[in-house]
Write an enzyme that holds these catalytic residues in place. Structure first.
Site, PDB file in Angstrom:
ATOM      1  CE  LYS A 197      -2.020   2.004   3.535  1.00 46.27           C
ATOM      2  NZ  LYS A 197      -2.815   2.302   4.717  1.00 46.27           N
ATOM      3  CG  ASP A 216      -7.485   3.315   1.798  1.00 48.11           C
ATOM      4  OD1 ASP A 216      -8.351   2.861   1.013  1.00 48.11           O
ATOM      5  OD2 ASP A 216      -7.485   4.501   2.173  1.00 48.11           O
TER       6      ASP A 216
END
Ligand code: SF4
Length: 299
Positions: A197, A216
């Site tokens: 991420k 996310d």
């Protein structure tokens, strides 16, 4: 917009039900009202009704919420035209959007992204200006012990782990990459505290490389509501999204969906009446709907 008559909004006053209740009769459409009790979803959307002609429907569906099997055979949530319309809707809602984390360099973006775990971008943007005033360079961070950094980032939460990650990442950037944040996924993943991420944020936002989709909490929730994935694991969600979103859109799509999750498609009580994706969305927890609800479209 759906074909046919638009459903009328449920009565706010409930006056038209008053006479029936007075006679002891159940309110008209009580079952559907019950299903929609915590929202403004029109009861007709929860009952069998004529489905709209929308992207993803290969032929006219006559199924309702109770006829999922029939719908499954006619509805493809991953149909390219539907995905294209979702992207167009995001462009309409969030044109030219970019990362919300304030930064002036790849290192500052890396620090801000690590700090943003389990923390709002607003909070991170309050912390980082003070932090970079105090420690302007990656070498400054590398010279610290993690305990020295903790008071400066305490308000972002998980500050002990984040301090270790930031100091560890700074030391590796200085020792192995000449003080420059590396521009590849493999190298970024070698830094302490950096997972896909974070790497995707840095690669896509700073280096303009579409190496993956940022997954996310917002991207997870909205992708599932929009039936773009059924997965719960971030890596599997990313793989699903990478298959259907054009590569050149991966970073923009990520930022747009993250903004959407903050502004409209919030975790509780999404603002569906204001959403440009409303006619494409069949999420079970919509607060308003002009299309049929898919009970399996759960956040
Ligand atoms: S219609 Fe509602 S649930 Fe669906 S994407 Fe928009 S805000 Fe989210």
């Amino acid at each position: 917009m759906p074909r046919g008559n638009m459903p009328r909004q449920p009565s706010r006053s409930g006056r038209q039900e008053g006479a029936r209740r007075a006679q002891g009769a159940p309110p008209k459409g009580a079952a559907a009202q019950s299903a929609a009790a915590r929202s403004n979803i029109h009861p007709a959307s929860l009952k069998a009704r004529k489905a709209p002609k929308a992207a993803g429907l290969k032929k006219k569906s006559v199924s309702g919420a109770g006829d999922a099997a029939s719908r499954v055979s006619t509805y493809d949530p991953l149909a390219p035209e539907r995905v294209r319309q979702i992207i167009a809707g995001l462009d309409q809602l969030y044109p030219g959007v970019t990362c919300a984390l304030t930064h002036r360099s790849a290192w500052e973006l890396l620090v801000a992204t690590i700090l943003s775990a389990q923390c709002t971008d607003v909070r991170v943007n309050l912390v980082t200006p003070v932090l970079f005033e105090k420690y302007p360079t990656v070498q400054d961070f590398a010279a610290l012990e993690p305990e020295q950094l903790e008071p400066d980032i305490r308000s972002t939460g998980f500050f002990r782990n984040k301090s270790k990650s930031l100091v560890g990442a700074a030391r590796k950037v200085v020792a192995d990459f000449g003080g420059n944040v590396p521009p590849t996924m493999e190298e970024l993943l070698s830094l302490p505290g950096v997972a896909r991420k974070t790497a995707n944020v840095v690669l896509g936002t700073w280096f303009k490389k579409n190496e993956g989709v940022v997954v996310d909490t917002h991207v997870t929730r909205i992708s599932r509501r929009l039936e773009l994935t059924k997965q719960e694991d971030a890596r599997k969600i990313e793989e699903d999204l990478m298959r259907i979103i054009p590569r050149e859109r991966w970073t923009d799509f990520s930022h747009q969906v993250i903004w959407h999750g903050r502004k409209l498609c919030v975790a509780r009580g999404p603002k569906c009446a204001d959403c440009a994706l409303e006619t494409l969305c069949h999420a079970a927890d919509k607060t308003w709907s002009t299309v049929e609800i898919h009970p399996e479209a759960q956040p």
